[in-house]
Design a protein around this motif. Structure first.
Motif, PDB file in Angstrom:
ATOM      1  N   LEU A  80     -12.914   9.632  -2.783  1.00 19.76           N
ATOM      2  CA  LEU A  80     -13.201   9.256  -1.454  1.00 19.76           C
ATOM      3  C   LEU A  80     -12.991  10.240  -0.457  1.00 19.76           C
ATOM      4  N   GLU A  81     -12.184  10.956  -0.342  1.00 20.67           N
ATOM      5  CA  GLU A  81     -11.796  12.371   0.445  1.00 20.67           C
ATOM      6  C   GLU A  81     -13.318  13.131   0.792  1.00 20.67           C
ATOM      7  N   LYS A  82     -13.764  13.332  -0.228  1.00 20.98           N
ATOM      8  CA  LYS A  82     -15.395  13.940  -0.241  1.00 20.98           C
ATOM      9  C   LYS A  82     -16.651  12.908   0.169  1.00 20.98           C
ATOM     10  N   SER A  83     -16.247  11.528   0.204  1.00 22.51           N
ATOM     11  CA  SER A  83     -17.252  10.644   0.284  1.00 22.51           C
ATOM     12  C   SER A  83     -17.347   9.953   1.950  1.00 22.51           C
ATOM     13  N   ASP A  84     -15.722   9.808   2.321  1.00 24.03           N
ATOM     14  CA  ASP A  84     -15.707   9.319   3.564  1.00 24.03           C
ATOM     15  C   ASP A  84     -16.136  10.310   4.867  1.00 24.03           C
ATOM     16  N   PRO A  85     -17.002   9.836   5.631  1.00 30.77           N
ATOM     17  CA  PRO A  85     -17.589  10.779   6.547  1.00 30.77           C
ATOM     18  C   PRO A  85     -16.482  10.719   7.566  1.00 30.77           C
ATOM     19  N   SER A  86     -15.726   9.524   7.921  1.00 28.46           N
ATOM     20  CA  SER A  86     -14.805   9.545   8.896  1.00 28.46           C
ATOM     21  C   SER A  86     -13.275   9.956   8.559  1.00 28.46           C
ATOM     22  N   GLY A  87     -13.113  10.061   7.133  1.00 26.44           N
ATOM     23  CA  GLY A  87     -11.561  10.410   6.725  1.00 26.44           C
ATOM     24  C   GLY A  87     -10.609   9.180   6.985  1.00 26.44           C
ATOM     25  N   GLN A  88     -11.263   8.007   7.530  1.00 31.23           N
ATOM     26  CA  GLN A  88     -10.042   6.972   7.870  1.00 31.23           C
ATOM     27  C   GLN A  88      -9.827   6.177   6.521  1.00 31.23           C
ATOM     28  N   LEU A  89     -11.044   5.983   5.793  1.00 32.57           N
ATOM     29  CA  LEU A  89     -10.788   5.086   4.386  1.00 32.57           C
ATOM     30  C   LEU A  89      -9.712   5.872   3.519  1.00 32.57           C
ATOM     31  N   ALA A  90     -10.032   7.062   3.404  1.00 28.09           N
ATOM     32  CA  ALA A  90      -9.269   8.164   2.476  1.00 28.09           C
ATOM     33  C   ALA A  90      -7.818   7.907   3.048  1.00 28.09           C
ATOM     34  N   GLY A  91      -7.399   8.016   4.312  1.00 32.40           N
ATOM     35  CA  GLY A  91      -6.140   8.053   4.921  1.00 32.40           C
ATOM     36  C   GLY A  91      -5.628   6.618   4.730  1.00 32.40           C
ATOM     37  N   LEU A  92      -6.393   5.584   4.575  1.00 31.73           N
ATOM     38  CA  LEU A  92      -5.689   4.222   4.412  1.00 31.73           C
ATOM     39  C   LEU A  92      -5.369   4.137   2.810  1.00 31.73           C
ATOM     40  N   LEU A  93      -6.313   4.531   2.136  1.00 25.53           N
ATOM     41  CA  LEU A  93      -5.923   4.505   0.501  1.00 25.53           C
ATOM     42  C   LEU A  93      -4.722   5.265   0.373  1.00 25.53           C
ATOM     43  N   ALA A  94      -4.585   6.625   0.878  1.00 28.48           N
ATOM     44  CA  ALA A  94      -3.618   7.595   0.662  1.00 28.48           C
ATOM     45  C   ALA A  94      -2.314   6.536   1.039  1.00 28.48           C
ATOM     46  N   ARG A  95      -2.171   5.973   1.934  1.00 29.37           N
ATOM     47  CA  ARG A  95      -1.202   5.380   2.854  1.00 29.37           C
ATOM     48  C   ARG A  95      -0.655   4.245   1.568  1.00 29.37           C
ATOM     49  N   GLU A  96      -1.784   3.386   1.638  1.00 29.68           N
ATOM     50  CA  GLU A  96      -1.294   2.461   0.156  1.00 29.68           C
ATOM     51  C   GLU A  96      -0.820   2.946  -0.996  1.00 29.68           C
ATOM     52  N   ILE A  97      -1.282   3.942  -1.586  1.00 34.67           N
ATOM     53  CA  ILE A  97      -0.694   4.319  -2.587  1.00 34.67           C
ATOM     54  C   ILE A  97       0.536   4.715  -2.650  1.00 34.67           C
ATOM     55  N   ASP A  98       0.951   5.791  -1.318  1.00 32.70           N
ATOM     56  CA  ASP A  98       2.257   6.046  -1.348  1.00 32.70           C
ATOM     57  C   ASP A  98       3.334   5.013  -1.098  1.00 32.70           C
ATOM     58  N   GLU A  99       2.729   3.978  -0.567  1.00 25.89           N
ATOM     59  CA  GLU A  99       3.814   2.656  -0.297  1.00 25.89           C
ATOM     60  C   GLU A  99       3.746   2.068  -1.346  1.00 25.89           C
ATOM     61  N   ALA A 100       2.823   2.002  -2.258  1.00 26.29           N
ATOM     62  CA  ALA A 100       3.098   1.122  -3.528  1.00 26.29           C
ATOM     63  C   ALA A 100       3.945   1.930  -4.472  1.00 26.29           C
ATOM     64  N   GLU A 101       3.736   3.236  -4.620  1.00 26.00           N
ATOM     65  CA  GLU A 101       4.644   4.102  -5.355  1.00 26.00           C
ATOM     66  C   GLU A 101       6.330   4.018  -5.036  1.00 26.00           C
ATOM     67  N   ARG A 102       6.034   4.184  -3.707  1.00 24.09           N
ATOM     68  CA  ARG A 102       7.635   3.792  -3.088  1.00 24.09           C
ATOM     69  C   ARG A 102       8.354   2.641  -3.624  1.00 24.09           C
ATOM     70  N   ARG A 103       7.496   1.327  -3.272  1.00 24.07           N
ATOM     71  CA  ARG A 103       8.183   0.202  -3.811  1.00 24.07           C
ATOM     72  C   ARG A 103       8.120   0.225  -5.265  1.00 24.07           C
ATOM     73  N   GLY A 104       7.628   0.849  -6.049  1.00 30.05           N
ATOM     74  CA  GLY A 104       7.446   0.714  -7.597  1.00 30.05           C
ATOM     75  C   GLY A 104       8.750   1.512  -7.786  1.00 30.05           C
ATOM     76  N   GLN A 105       9.024   2.669  -7.152  1.00 29.45           N
ATOM     77  CA  GLN A 105      10.338   3.224  -7.503  1.00 29.45           C
ATOM     78  C   GLN A 105      11.667   2.684  -7.081  1.00 29.45           C
ATOM     79  N   GLN A 106      11.430   1.920  -5.991  1.00 30.87           N
ATOM     80  CA  GLN A 106      12.509   1.104  -5.275  1.00 30.87           C
ATOM     81  C   GLN A 106      12.858   0.029  -6.349  1.00 30.87           C
ATOM     82  N   GLU A 107      11.842  -0.650  -6.804  1.00 31.36           N
ATOM     83  CA  GLU A 107      12.036  -1.881  -7.968  1.00 31.36           C
ATOM     84  C   GLU A 107      12.589  -1.319  -9.018  1.00 31.36           C
TER      85      GLU A 107
END
Length: 272
Positions: A80-107
């Motif tokens: 996505l980082e190579k395909s996203d011209p604005s970089g916004q979608l890549a940033g959004l997915l990165a944040r969602e992955i980080d948050e999901a991993e954090r929640r998973g570790q917390q659980e």
């Protein structure tokens, strides 16, 4: 028309930009910015395709996040980082992955600490259980779950306190039984019932006291009867001695001095 072309190019609306450009070139085929507009429209088209591909990668990445496949999601993020011209979608997915991993570790940590708390409660290690409960609360344990654990902790504490009291009462009860102090034994039984009201032990205690009392009374009766029989034999009162022996044998067929008493009675019968 020129204004519309530039507006649609700026807004990345490829289809409208192409339509506006075609209309402009019909009116002014030799427009001085013809080549520039055609190049810009093509670039917008390429960006639109890139954006479509980026949106597909984002959707796939989100599906993998939902499934807990964080490695797969990060592979989608790399693409996505190579395909996203604005970089916004890549940033959004990165944040969602980080948050999901954090929640998973917390659980995972919550689950591990809950298991440890269960072990501490079972082993009645109250101070450590208190500390573990505080850590769980800090990790986001719900108020309902925290209240339930708190109630269990208090219950186990009370149970242990009751068991300690019960052990002390058991000791006093055994001492009273050992000294054949039936009154004291019954007092302990009553106290036991007040201290541990759900226990069935007091009922068993009372039954044991009654049984032992009966044994003691029976033994005392046998001993008194034996002494009385000795007196009757010494006085030569044969009929009364025979009756007393019969009563004693009814109380205890294995009377320790049975043979002795029977021999003495036989001697009296023979006139000796």
């Amino acid at each position: 028309r020129q204004v519309l072309v530039e507006r649609y190019i700026k807004e990345r609306k490829q289809a409208l930009a192409e339509l506006a450009l075609d209309t402009l070139l019909e009116i002014a085929p030799n427009h001085p910015k013809r080549a520039d507009y055609q190049t810009w429209v093509r670039l917008v088209g390429g960006e639109v395709e890139q954006l479509k591909q980026a949106e597909k990668l984002l959707a796939t990445g989100r599906e993998q996040v939902a499934a807990g496949d964080y490695r797969g999601a990060r592979r989608q993020l790399d693409a996505l980082e190579k395909s996203d011209p604005s970089g916004q979608l890549a940033g959004l997915l990165a944040r969602e992955i980080d948050e999901a991993e954090r929640r998973g570790q917390q659980e995972d940590e919550l689950s591990e600490r809950r298991e440890r708390l269960e072990t501490l409660l079972a082993e009645r290690r109250f101070e450590e259980a208190e500390s573990e409960l505080e850590k769980l609360a800090g990790l986001g344990l719900s108020r309902v779950a925290a209240a339930a654990y708190r109630a269990r902790l208090d219950e186990v504490r009370l149970q242990q306190a009751g068991e300690k009291q019960a052990m002390a009462l058991e000791k006093r009860y055994r001492e009273a039984i050992g000294s054949k102090d039936w009154f004291a034994a019954r007092e302990v039984t009553e106290e036991y019932g007040r201290t541990v009201p759900v226990s069935q032990r007091p009922g068993a205690m009372l039954a044991e006291i009654s049984r032992l009392e009966d044994i003691q009374r029976r033994q005392q009766g046998i001993e008194q009867g034996a002494r009385q029989l000795e007196s009757l034999l010494a006085e030569g009162r044969l009929p009364e001695a025979e009756l007393t022996l019969k009563v004693l044998l009814g109380l205890d067929a294995n009377l320790p001095r049975r043979a002795y008493f029977e021999e003495r009675i036989a001697q009296l019968r023979r006139g000796g």
